[in-house]
Design an enzyme around this catalytic site. Structure first.
Site, PDB file in Angstrom:
ATOM      1  N   TYR A 187       0.762  -1.313  -0.012  1.00 57.57           N
ATOM      2  CA  TYR A 187      -0.012   0.046   0.125  1.00 57.57           C
ATOM      3  C   TYR A 187       0.997   1.405   0.074  1.00 57.57           C
ATOM      4  O   TYR A 187       0.659   2.112  -0.764  1.00 57.57           O
ATOM      5  CB  TYR A 187      -0.984  -0.029   1.240  1.00 57.57           C
ATOM      6  CG  TYR A 187      -1.725   1.150   1.519  1.00 57.57           C
ATOM      7  CD1 TYR A 187      -2.770   1.608   0.396  1.00 57.57           C
ATOM      8  CD2 TYR A 187      -1.468   2.213   2.308  1.00 57.57           C
ATOM      9  CE1 TYR A 187      -3.644   2.467   0.768  1.00 57.57           C
ATOM     10  CE2 TYR A 187      -2.155   3.346   2.303  1.00 57.57           C
ATOM     11  CZ  TYR A 187      -3.291   3.519   1.552  1.00 57.57           C
ATOM     12  OH  TYR A 187      -3.861   4.512   1.733  1.00 57.57           O
ATOM     13  N   LYS A 195       1.174   4.486  -2.838  1.00 53.55           N
ATOM     14  CA  LYS A 195       1.164   5.713  -2.566  1.00 53.55           C
ATOM     15  C   LYS A 195       2.344   6.475  -2.378  1.00 53.55           C
ATOM     16  O   LYS A 195       2.318   7.704  -3.096  1.00 53.55           O
ATOM     17  CB  LYS A 195       0.471   6.079  -1.167  1.00 53.55           C
ATOM     18  CG  LYS A 195      -0.913   5.335  -0.882  1.00 53.55           C
ATOM     19  CD  LYS A 195      -1.873   6.092  -1.704  1.00 53.55           C
ATOM     20  CE  LYS A 195      -3.263   5.456  -1.420  1.00 53.55           C
ATOM     21  NZ  LYS A 195      -4.267   6.220  -2.339  1.00 53.55           N
TER      22      LYS A 195
END
Length: 249
Positions: free
Chosen positions: A160, A164
């Site tokens: 994740y 990002k």
């Protein structure tokens, strides 16, 4: 953060991805409430069409339609709809994102692929759909919702955080390449959304839910940050906003 100037958003046309819930829904309501015409896309087409209907019933201008950011054609269709319905596109809010976080050793490879497809490839699809429109107009503003995970990696969030971080890198590169357009990254910390429901491990999900309920920001806080960036004068480009709960480290 100073109050936004409503006059700067009134009459603008804004497209929002991932608009069916959470930050996307709050952003749609916030910007529409300040006079923007909004075009809303999400995989849950029924929910986003209902949101558009609510905005119209309140006197706003809105169109909702199904849109999966993993499919480039969906983003092209969403933004073409904005131009067809309202004559132009001033802002794209690249908001769609998912976070089925887990330790790498769990080997949830399908979830890794999904995060890459939605969180990174979806942003690239938005850029690819928006830039030709912005170029024809000679103006435009790309706002991308990243995460504080782009600045700090914690156990269980490696993939994740990687997506990002990549999004932040892409947007910074874009900002330097297109000095006649505006590029903004908004990186929220813990926000009170259904984000954690995607976590497969029940113990990890329960722990995250407890943290969320104890300290998470209301999505309208992030929507206000987006509105702040959008409502600056044309010569002002707010490049990065990081907003997190005071209790989050």
């Amino acid at each position: 953060m100073a109050d936004t100037d409503t006059s700067q958003i009134r009459g603008q046309v804004v497209a929002v991805t991932g608009a069916s819930a959470g930050i996307g829904r709050a952003t749609a309501l916030t910007l529409a409430g300040r006079g923007a015409s909004v075009v809303l896309g999400a995989r849950r087409g029924d929910r986003v069409e209902q949101l558009a209907a609510e905005i119209r019933e309140s006197g706003g201008r809105a169109v909702g339609m199904p849109a999966d950011v993993r499919r480039r054609a969906d983003l092209v269709r969403l933004l073409d709809t904005a131009v067809a319905a309202f004559g132009r596109l001033d802002v794209l809010v690249n908001n769609a994102g998912i976070g089925p976080v887990s330790p790498l050793e769990d080997l949830r490879v399908d979830e890794w692929d999904d995060m890459i497809d939605v969180n990174l490839r979806g942003v690239l699809h938005g850029i690819a759909a928006a830039l030709p429109i912005f170029r024809r107009q000679g103006t435009g503003h790309l706002v991308t919702v990243a995460s504080t995970a782009a600045y700090r990696t914690v156990p269980g969030q490696s993939v994740y955080a990687a997506t990002k971080t990549a999004v932040r890198t892409v947007c910074e590169g874009l900002r330097q390449e297109v000095d006649d357009l505006r590029v903004t990254i908004v990186s929220p910390g813990f926000v009170h959304t259904d984000f954690v429901n995607a976590v497969a491990d029940p113990d990890a999900r329960a722990a995250l839910l407890a943290r969320r309920d104890a300290m998470a920001l209301d999505p309208t806080t992030v929507a206000d940050a987006i509105a702040y960036a959008v409502t600056q004068p044309d010569r002002v480009d707010v490049n990065e906003i990081v907003v997190r709960p005071t209790a989050q480290r």
